[in-house]
Write a protein that holds these residues in place. Sequence first.
Motif, mmCIF file in Angstrom:
data_model
loop_
_atom_site.group_PDB
_atom_site.id
_atom_site.type_symbol
_atom_site.label_atom_id
_atom_site.label_comp_id
_atom_site.label_asym_id
_atom_site.label_seq_id
_atom_site.Cartn_x
_atom_site.Cartn_y
_atom_site.Cartn_z
ATOM 1 N N ASN A 108 0.869 -1.174 0.000
ATOM 2 C CA ASN A 108 0.000 0.000 0.000
ATOM 3 C C ASN A 108 0.908 1.226 0.000
ATOM 4 O OD1 ASN A 108 0.725 -0.501 2.761
ATOM 5 N ND2 ASN A 108 -0.768 1.071 3.316
ATOM 6 N N ASP A 109 0.348 2.394 0.164
ATOM 7 C CA ASP A 109 1.184 3.569 -0.082
ATOM 8 C C ASP A 109 1.941 4.060 1.132
ATOM 9 O OD1 ASP A 109 -1.369 4.418 0.907
ATOM 10 O OD2 ASP A 109 -0.726 6.466 0.465
ATOM 11 N N ASN A 110 2.116 3.215 2.119
ATOM 12 C CA ASN A 110 2.984 3.549 3.236
ATOM 13 C C ASN A 110 4.428 3.653 2.731
ATOM 14 O OD1 ASN A 110 4.947 2.816 5.264
ATOM 15 N ND2 ASN A 110 3.214 2.514 6.640
ATOM 16 N N GLN A 111 5.054 4.795 2.994
ATOM 17 C CA GLN A 111 6.367 5.052 2.405
ATOM 18 C C GLN A 111 7.393 3.987 2.803
ATOM 19 O OE1 GLN A 111 6.815 7.444 0.070
ATOM 20 N NE2 GLN A 111 8.813 6.483 -0.254
ATOM 21 N N ASP A 112 7.379 3.579 4.062
ATOM 22 C CA ASP A 112 8.344 2.562 4.496
ATOM 23 C C ASP A 112 8.148 1.259 3.726
ATOM 24 O OD1 ASP A 112 9.421 4.296 6.275
ATOM 25 O OD2 ASP A 112 8.270 3.561 7.997
ATOM 26 N N ARG A 113 6.883 0.931 3.516
ATOM 27 C CA ARG A 113 6.620 -0.319 2.798
ATOM 28 C C ARG A 113 7.032 -0.205 1.343
ATOM 29 N NH1 ARG A 113 0.886 -1.562 5.596
ATOM 30 N NH2 ARG A 113 1.761 -2.027 7.651
ATOM 31 N N ILE A 114 6.784 0.964 0.759
ATOM 32 C CA ILE A 114 7.202 1.149 -0.632
ATOM 33 C C ILE A 114 8.715 1.025 -0.725
ATOM 34 C CG2 ILE A 114 7.359 2.823 -2.504
ATOM 35 C CD1 ILE A 114 4.668 3.937 -1.597
ATOM 36 N N ASP A 115 9.397 1.639 0.237
ATOM 37 C CA ASP A 115 10.853 1.546 0.223
ATOM 38 C C ASP A 115 11.318 0.115 0.421
ATOM 39 O OD1 ASP A 115 11.193 4.200 -0.278
ATOM 40 O OD2 ASP A 115 11.436 4.786 1.821
ATOM 41 N N THR A 116 10.634 -0.597 1.316
ATOM 42 C CA THR A 116 10.982 -2.001 1.514
ATOM 43 C C THR A 116 10.803 -2.757 0.210
ATOM 44 O OG1 THR A 116 10.190 -1.822 3.774
ATOM 45 C CG2 THR A 116 10.473 -4.034 2.891
ATOM 46 N N ALA A 117 9.696 -2.522 -0.435
ATOM 47 C CA ALA A 117 9.434 -3.203 -1.693
ATOM 48 C C ALA A 117 10.530 -2.895 -2.701
ATOM 49 C CB ALA A 117 8.079 -2.780 -2.250
ATOM 50 N N THR A 118 10.914 -1.634 -2.744
ATOM 51 C CA THR A 118 11.945 -1.237 -3.700
ATOM 52 C C THR A 118 13.256 -1.952 -3.407
ATOM 53 O OG1 THR A 118 10.883 0.924 -3.671
ATOM 54 C CG2 THR A 118 13.009 0.781 -4.759
ATOM 55 N N ALA A 119 13.589 -2.017 -2.128
ATOM 56 C CA ALA A 119 14.827 -2.702 -1.761
ATOM 57 C C ALA A 119 14.752 -4.186 -2.105
ATOM 58 C CB ALA A 119 15.089 -2.518 -0.265
ATOM 59 N N VAL B 78 2.146 16.554 -13.973
ATOM 60 C CA VAL B 78 3.192 15.640 -13.494
ATOM 61 C C VAL B 78 3.007 15.414 -11.998
ATOM 62 C CG1 VAL B 78 5.665 15.451 -13.051
ATOM 63 C CG2 VAL B 78 4.855 16.190 -15.277
ATOM 64 N N LEU B 79 2.727 16.496 -11.272
ATOM 65 C CA LEU B 79 2.542 16.356 -9.832
ATOM 66 C C LEU B 79 1.281 15.546 -9.516
ATOM 67 C CD1 LEU B 79 3.527 19.884 -8.489
ATOM 68 C CD2 LEU B 79 4.903 17.822 -8.632
ATOM 69 N N THR B 80 0.208 15.837 -10.221
ATOM 70 C CA THR B 80 -1.019 15.089 -9.967
ATOM 71 C C THR B 80 -0.813 13.615 -10.259
ATOM 72 O OG1 THR B 80 -2.161 17.023 -10.806
ATOM 73 C CG2 THR B 80 -3.489 15.083 -10.390
ATOM 74 N N ALA B 81 -0.167 13.346 -11.397
ATOM 75 C CA ALA B 81 0.027 11.949 -11.780
ATOM 76 C C ALA B 81 0.799 11.208 -10.704
ATOM 77 C CB ALA B 81 0.754 11.868 -13.112
ATOM 78 N N SER B 82 1.853 11.846 -10.183
ATOM 79 C CA SER B 82 2.616 11.132 -9.172
ATOM 80 C C SER B 82 1.822 11.069 -7.870
ATOM 81 C CB SER B 82 3.965 11.796 -8.953
ATOM 82 O OG SER B 82 3.773 13.113 -8.508
ATOM 83 N N GLY B 83 0.941 12.062 -7.682
ATOM 84 C CA GLY B 83 0.081 12.013 -6.501
ATOM 85 C C GLY B 83 -0.897 10.861 -6.541
ATOM 86 N N LEU B 84 -1.095 10.312 -7.744
ATOM 87 C CA LEU B 84 -2.028 9.198 -7.847
ATOM 88 C C LEU B 84 -1.321 7.855 -7.739
ATOM 89 C CD1 LEU B 84 -4.357 10.417 -10.721
ATOM 90 C CD2 LEU B 84 -4.800 10.398 -8.278
ATOM 91 N N SER B 85 0.005 7.896 -7.635
ATOM 92 C CA SER B 85 0.704 6.616 -7.691
ATOM 93 C C SER B 85 0.347 5.742 -6.498
ATOM 94 C CB SER B 85 2.209 6.830 -7.787
ATOM 95 O OG SER B 85 2.685 7.310 -6.561
ATOM 96 N N PHE B 86 -0.144 6.354 -5.430
ATOM 97 C CA PHE B 86 -0.511 5.516 -4.284
ATOM 98 C C PHE B 86 -1.748 4.684 -4.576
ATOM 99 C CE2 PHE B 86 -3.542 8.829 -3.315
ATOM 100 C CZ PHE B 86 -4.559 8.188 -2.623
ATOM 101 N N LEU B 87 -2.457 5.045 -5.642
ATOM 102 C CA LEU B 87 -3.595 4.226 -6.027
ATOM 103 C C LEU B 87 -3.151 3.085 -6.941
ATOM 104 C CD1 LEU B 87 -6.087 7.078 -6.886
ATOM 105 C CD2 LEU B 87 -5.833 5.836 -4.753
#
Lengths: 512, 306, 300, 576
Positions: free
Chosen positions: A360-371, C231-240
């Motif tokens: 999900n979009d939790n930054q730590d998890r995204i970073d973990t995934a990336t690593a 560009v900002l909006t698009a990246s703002g949607l990446s969490f979806l």
Amino acid sequence: ACGTDDSDPIESGDGEDNGTAQEGGDLVIGQLSDAVSLDPHGSNDTPSSNVAYNIYEALLIQDENMELQPGLATEWEPIDDLTWQFTLREDVTFHDGSEFNAEVVQANFERILDENIASPRSFLYEMVEEINVIDEYTVEFVTEYPFSPLPAHLAHNGGGLMSAEVIEEDYAALENGEEPGSVINENPVGTGPYAFESWTPGDEIVLTSNEDYWDGAPALDSITFRVIPDSNTRFADLETGAIHISDPLSPSDVARVEGTDGMFVNSQPSVSLSYIGFNAEKEPFDNTLVRQAISMAVNKDDIINGIYDGIGIPAISSLAPDVFGYDEDISGLEYDVEEAQALLAEAGYPDGFSTTLWTNDNQDRIDTATAVQAQLEEIGVDVEIEIVEWGAYLENTAAGEHDMFILGWTTVTGDADYGMYPLFHSDNFGEPGNRTFFATDELDSLLEEARQSADEDERLELYSNAQEILVEEAPMIYIHHQEYLLAVSDDVEGLWHHPTGILMLKDVTVNQ
Amino acid sequence: MLKFLTKRLIQTIPVLIGVTILTFSMVLLIPGDPAQIMAGESASPEQLELVRERLGLNDPIPVQYLDYIGGVVRGDLGNSIRSGRAVSTEVFGRLAPTVELAFYSTLLSVFIGIIAGVVSAVRRYSISDTLIMFAALFGLSMPNFWLGLMLIQWFVIGTGWFQASGWGTPQQMILPVLTLGTAGSAIIARMTRSSMLEVIDQDYIQTARAKGVSERVVIYRHALKNAMVPVVTVVGLQFGSLLGGAVLTETVFAINGLGRLIINAIRARDFPIVQGGVLVFAFLFVFVNIIVDVLYRFLNKRIDLN
Amino acid sequence: MQEEVNLNSGDPTGKQQFNPNVVRFQDFMKKFYRNKSALIGGILILALIIVALVGPYFTPYAPNTQNYSNLLAPPSVEHLFGTDHHGRDIFSRIIHGMSITLRVGFTSVFIGMTVGVTLGVISGYYGKWVDTIIMRFMDVLLAFPGILLALAVVAVLGGSLNNVIISVAIFSVPVFARISRGSTLEVRELEYVEAVRSLGASDFRIIIRHVLPNIMSPIIVQATLNIATSVLTASGLSFLGMGAQPPDPEWGAMLNDGRNYMWNAPHITMIPGIAIVIVVLSFNVFGDGLRDALDPKSRN
Amino acid sequence: MLTEKLLQVENLKISFSTGDSLLEVVSDVSFDIGHGKTVGIVGESGSGKSVSARSIMKLLENNAVVDEGSRIRFNGEELLEKTDREMRKIRGKDIGMIFQDPMSSLNPTMKIGKQISETIQIHEKASKKEAAARAKEIMHLVGIPDVDDRFNQYPHEFSGGMRQRIIIAIALACSPKLLIADEPTTALDVTIQAQILELLKDIQKKTGTSILLITHDFGVVANMCEDIVVMNKGRVVEKGSTMEIFNSPKEDYTKRLLAAIPNLHAEKSQESKEKLADIYSGTREKLLEVNTLAKHFPLGRGTTLKAVNDISFDIYRGETLGLVGESGSGKSTTGRTILRLQDATSGETVFEGSDINKYKKRQMKDMRKRVQFVFQDPYSSLNPRQKVKDIIGEALDIHKLFPNKKKRNDRVKELLHLVGLDGSFSERFPHEFSGGQRQRIGIARALAVEPDFIVLDEPLSALDASVQATIVELLEDLQRKLNLTYLFIAHDLATVKKLSDRVAVMYKGNIVELTDSEELFKNPIHNYTKKLLSAIPVPDPNYAITAEKVSPDETLDFSTEGQVFTEVKPNHWVMQ
Ligand SMILES: Nc1ncnc2c1ncn2[C@@H]1O[C@H](COP(=O)(O)OP(=O)(O)OP(=O)(O)O)[C@@H](O)[C@H]1O
Ligand SMILES: Nc1ncnc2c1ncn2[C@@H]1O[C@H](COP(=O)(O)OP(=O)(O)OP(=O)(O)O)[C@@H](O)[C@H]1O
Ligand SMILES: [Mg+2]
Ligand SMILES: [Mg+2]
Ligand code: NI
């Protein structure tokens, strides 16, 4: 509280208890998000628990070592396999002046278990069949099957007790078409050291000192829980004295706090786990060798150092060291790329394979995934990361649509049962917690046996076996047990952080 | 004008119906079950069923929709799934900060934007024009949180003049307004510039010059008004989108506004809140757009709104 | 049919053999060249495109190679723009991320503009119920939370890059629609539009030939600026789960990534930010030039 | 310090950069104006009059280049060396300017009153209220009716002539030392023109203002100017006192110009008389029948302005119907409404048997090809972003009259030739033309599709006598060859007489008199018509306009209340 909620990477503090309580003081805590509900049965998130813990008390409490201590019950003992008896504290009154007694306890637990209430905490007590009032200060819990962690579950803040009158009123409102908890939210009444004062949803909750507290009035005049979602803003507020505690503190900010005068970092090892789950029903993850290979290809130290700034400890299984049932003699799968490659070849994937990793979009998890993605590339496993929005994430992982996914789990009861049964029992596939869809008959029966056994040593033994199996079978990559981090003003004394993530505020004082 | 206003107010109704229908269709489309979220991840299937029944989630969507509309007509927006509180309490409780924030920021961005745009246009291709363009583009290209955090760093931690979180006192309001206002002024400045350039070599500007009025009057009284239509459009859009929630800024400055409420509600699939919030947005939006249209007419009497 | 009817003795003087369409274009180009800013903008854009296309072959590091022993390094000779929180070389990531960023920014604006301007001009030109219907529909779109819409797009179409472009384009449709409508309302009242109408020009012709060219400049401004916001909006949607997913070096995503490190490593945020500024700047300079080239009165 | 001359222009040389080349449009122009004197500049359309005038104000287009050798001395100071800031102090206060193009010279979004009072406020340091009062006074002086209502209107709500008067009012507002008036009366009927000229003289007498008057109307020149400068092709061809120039012109061009002045007393042609006979005997086909046509504009506060008030008339195929009348009487509105460029408030316009207000789309398009309109305000009716070839070629494209662009462009050049413009102009944009050139572009556009019927709204107002004569000839020629029909709206009565078979006189939204032109000029019956005819300026410096010809508006207010249109004599209709 499986700790999957992404908005609660909870922090904790060591007991720096100086004991010398000064009179007065208004404590302000800046926290990530608002409480959802002050009905102790109505929510399951850390901010709610943090507030509720000060208003309501449970029958038992767990100390910093997760040992059970008397709460509103002074004594407890199993009568037989299925029955536990609790002796209640006398002369305890609720904030509204009503008496605390066995009937109140009964009313509370009947409410949790009432299907009409649909309490998100009912899972904690689903094994309870009946609650019997023996006399005014004695109460008896009868379970459906032998369930030894019951006291631990009762120590969970979901077991916080509220005034029977409020419960009645709430039921009356429910009849009138209101939502359950609507009355309680407006007027939460418990026995705790602090009483509810006001709640501005989305903004702040204010509690004031309960002068009539059975253990003596607390030191603080009031506690304010303010919602400040951004960690930088919380830092600024802490720096300017607008708040006294910033909860949580992200690992990358530790250095900043340490480098600033007037504040310190409070860290507390937690009973939570971050993990990467496989879908054990899907190829190639139905193959134990593959799961092992991948587990061994992941360098947890890099992740902890790189992403969590070295804070937290690598996990071996799902249990954190503080959890009852943790076996320190068990060693996990070591980081070994060559071995991993060999295993993969043995499993029939000498050139690796392609798969997806959800987060999900939790930054730590995204970073973990990336690593992890970069690390798995070394053994030829081509990982595509997909960020999935939280609502969809929960639904889709519960439905088993994933290949690999990242999630967390907090053993809120401090008992291995809660740290394993929901995660690995075949009864709990999907929603209830077992999103890896991994189960073996052997593990199933171990877990069942362990939760029913009343004998501590026997339980330890059983859980030790279970942990061995879990290491061997590797249904998930156990990444790490985090530490709860807080930034705290030097003015605050007496604060400690519970391993389950709750702030212990009863003995706190503020120098003003 | 009165006729126009009544007509437009009546048109609000289909807009509101439109957004509610759209929101309801989203409920069908997007994954995530409100009952599940409310009952908790570990609820048993029977419990879920009960919750769904109580929330009316088992009814066919059209029935749910009509129920909802019926409620709205009676002034009942329903209850939040997550907190159980009345939607109207939750939504209207957060309206004031959002509207204030939007209003002050727009005011600021109009002020900065128009002045910068005019300077840019009048001194076309000069150093100041180039600098303004750079500043504007920088303001647009860096996300709102960046400026917000920078301001906090400089003015809260650095000087202690302001407060980082909350809404109400000037110390709390100035920084968020600055954050949003600066970003908004970027586009207003650019729009003003280009629009002014269209106007500035028209004959009537020469006439004004021939009258001997000062250049300031020529620019601000004669040229600007003729250049305002696109600017007003952009300001309207800007204001509208701020009303619609400046989520990032609300988050950074811990402002308890609608934007955050709605985003959290969407993530929690708290559809009654989403519905209520969207309804309020829609209403505000229509309102803003009516004002914009009236302004068009005020700026240029030839524009015929009917 | 009556072209042979000669009104008067006036001898036809057209001796040159040319195709007027080509001339029109050449003419435009000539002006365009004379216009310094257009030229600079054009060169910048061209340079960006070239870097986006061939740059990835010349970067010092692979964009996704991690190095946990060199996290958050500030810019240096070795790492021109420093490294990020995975120890990746930011310079290489910027170069690799260029094409995807440009694509998102440009395409979404282009689609949003095409649809929005069409709707806006029709709405403003015809007025009455056409205006009512289109603009109320735009109101609905504007009032509707974009995230919800994006969620629905993900649910129905999936989360590919194209779909994020579509989502972002949808967000900008009402913006372009409102801007072009406002200006159309003004232009349609002008006397030359009436004059062309008196010649029997169809509405389509009037819109294309007379309204559009005269409302271009606010549209150009909005479009060139919208590249940044898109560009900002698009990246703002990446969490979806939309659009660029990690570890893709999309600039907006890189910028967001830096948020946690704004204090100890501000360059992680600043560099992609400045990169976006440069792209948007190129388009803006170009847009200014385009505006000037389209304006017959500004000849130098 | 009082220099001998107020304005001295020496060796003025101005070029425009168009595309790659520099185009010299003013070469070595020198003239001067003494204190309290009026100098007229006459000359061919496009000869550089306006450009020279604007250069004095330093308000040239940005693509204009003034040669370094040029000198413009005003009151002994060199204007060309002044900065913009210094010029601003001079503009409006010391030098006032009346621009040629009244519509585009007024700010479309500012109230009329404000545009006048603003100047007063700045230069006379008057309060807002005082300025407004002064402005209203001046509006009254230039003959704007209902000043209180009109004060708050916007330019687009004014008729062409009224706008022009506003421009004049603005320039006069501060009694400048030098007034540059560029064709100040082109859109005015002769009564109002006379009134304005009288006003100018009056002001001159009181304040000693010098006037630089650019005009093509020799009647005006004869009445106003002490000296005349004749320009042609960017050069001064002749300079001298008015008497000299009128009585003994030296240069060929001047002679030609004087010869081309239309003569009011010329006999009508035989052809026209035959036409009239046909019409009156009923043998000529009716092309257009206007029945109780009305057009009302809301004035705000519930009142309406009856710009056109239930008028009826017929137009026969092949004839020219002249439409004259007071400025603001509804001539343009009539023209627009019968062509359905505006929707009529009531009434019908029957074109070849059916009401055009009920036309379907197809019929409409067909009609648009056959009926054309030449707009009174040439500049604003041209799309500023189109080249002339596309402006004129537009109708050809719309009706797909030419198979390819080349043939179409050839045709465009041919049309430019017809109206006396160079074919190479087709690559230029509208703002690169002189007033008279734009006007001719409008005519060329209307002629392009070979229509049957053209409404010409002041088509010649900006043209010098020689070009005017060419165009009149062209129109007559076309009528003869192709049986074209014209509705000719104009204020220049000599030309109206020459071109029209019948003439209608409009006054305050009504047609007050309608008869054939010969009869009208000989025996005017309606009081307004009489007034009108008596105000015609005579192109002879010996006959000045006398004060009693310029009537104060009370006597001009001939009420039409309760009157009916009656045939007082055969074929002579009058409102009585
Ligand atoms: N901006 C411009 N660019 C190029 N050529 C121009 C421009 N303005 C005017 N001209 C040309 O300069 C010449 C002189 O124009 P000017 O307006 O002075 O004529 P004029 O004597 O006032 O004519 P008219 O009586 O028709 O108004 C014309 O041939 C015109 O085409
Ligand atoms: N769009 C409009 N809105 C309001 N009033 C208008 C409008 N157009 C014209 N009028 C008014 O209608 C009247 C007639 O105008 P019109 O333009 O027909 O006069 P005209 O006879 O052509 O005068 P001129 O000779 O000065 O051009 C004027 O009083 C004018 O102010
Ligand atoms: Mg001229
Ligand atoms: Mg007119
Ligand atoms: Ni949980």
